[in-house]
Enzyme design. Structure first.
Site, PDB file in Angstrom:
ATOM      1  N   ASP A   1     -60.053   4.779 -19.504  1.00 15.16           N
ATOM      2  CA  ASP A   1     -61.155   3.914 -19.932  1.00 15.16           C
ATOM      3  C   ASP A   1     -61.349   2.810 -18.885  1.00 15.16           C
ATOM      4  O   ASP A   1     -61.896   3.058 -17.820  1.00 15.16           O
ATOM      5  CB  ASP A   1     -60.789   3.366 -21.316  1.00 15.16           C
TER       6      ASP A   1
ATOM      7  N   GLY B   1     -51.384   8.181 -27.870  1.00 11.18           N
ATOM      8  CA  GLY B   1     -52.643   8.946 -27.863  1.00 11.18           C
ATOM      9  C   GLY B   1     -52.586  10.341 -27.271  1.00 11.18           C
ATOM     10  O   GLY B   1     -53.339  11.215 -27.677  1.00 11.18           O
TER      11      GLY B   1
END
Ligand code: IMP
Ligand code: MG
Length: 232
Positions: free
Chosen positions: A154, A95
């Site tokens: 997250d 990512g």
């Protein structure tokens, strides 16, 4: 070939080209038989695919310009904090690869880069909580000033695990730089030293971030339409 025939082919080719450009601009799928030059056919197909990608985006959260501006600011902050020191930037794949590439090019002093791959998500949108190193660093980090570069913080499961593993290798210092932070979903008490943007609890894609390995190639960050991941 006679002059008249040549002129006829030229006109037909020109008409074809005009139709193709018009249809591409309107987003109409246009099949060409066999593309002689190859290049034009590939470009038209790419335009179509990008349009299909964008249909899955609910709204753009950060444009290319906003991302560029913020990455610049982060790099300036890092340059100030590490003046006179050599740093090792560690990209958490996959990512962060776009953010890493942009950030690295704005670092002023000497630096080295390394890559690590971890998996905690599989193909879903919620972290499984079980983190696995699927690719380790190529070099030692002992006595190095390390900055871990992440796309998004997250639940904190991935970085909680990763920072612990890296700290055991005795770097001179270790800091975390994340482009995005979703604090509402935090399970582990991790805070970033450098953070691009704090975002609400939504699933975002683009600028390297994926859903089921897709959308990484979008140049901006957008919220993915929930029906894309609730459909299957
Ligand atoms: P965590 O372990 O829950 O903190 O998850 C971190 C990783 O989950 C990130 O490096 C991303 O690869 C992925 N992730 C978390 N949220 C999103 C999102 O909204 N879009 C895409 N990937 C995400
Ligand atoms: Mg991911």
């Amino acid at each position: 070939m006679y002059y008249g025939q040549q002129a006829k082919y030229f006109i037909i080719r020109q008409i074809n080209r005009n139709i193709t450009e018009e249809m591409t601009a309107k987003g109409i799928f246009f099949f060409k038989k066999k593309e002689k030059t190859g290049q034009a056919g590939i470009n038209q197909r790419n335009v179509r695919k990008i349009q299909m990608l964008e249909q899955d985006i609910e709204r753009v959260l950060f444009s290319e310009e906003e991302l560029d501006r913020r990455v610049n600011e982060l790099a300036e902050q890092i340059n100030r904090d590490y003046e006179g020191k050599e740093i090792t930037l560690i990209s958490v794949l996959r990512g962060s690869f776009v953010f890493m590439a942009d950030l690295t090019r704005k670092i002023k002093g000497h630096c080295t880069v390394d890559f690590m791959s971890v998996s905690s998500y599989g193909k879903g949108t919620i972290s499984s909580g079980q983190v696995q190193i699927t690719k380790d660093l190529s070099d030692e980090i002992e006595n190095r000033h390390v900055i871990v570069v992440e796309d998004i913080l997250d639940s904190g499961n991935t970085l909680g695990y990763l920072l612990k593993v890296l700290a055991q290798r005795h770097p001179a210092s270790i800091r975390l730089c994340t482009l995005l932070d979703k604090p509402d979903r935090r399970v582990k008490p991790i805070t970033a030293d450098y953070c691009g943007f704090t975002i609400p609890d939504a699933f975002v894609v683009g600028y390297g971030l994926d859903y089921a390995e897709r959308y990484r190639n979008l140049p901006y960050i957008g919220i993915l339409k929930p029906e894309v991941y609730t459909k299957s």
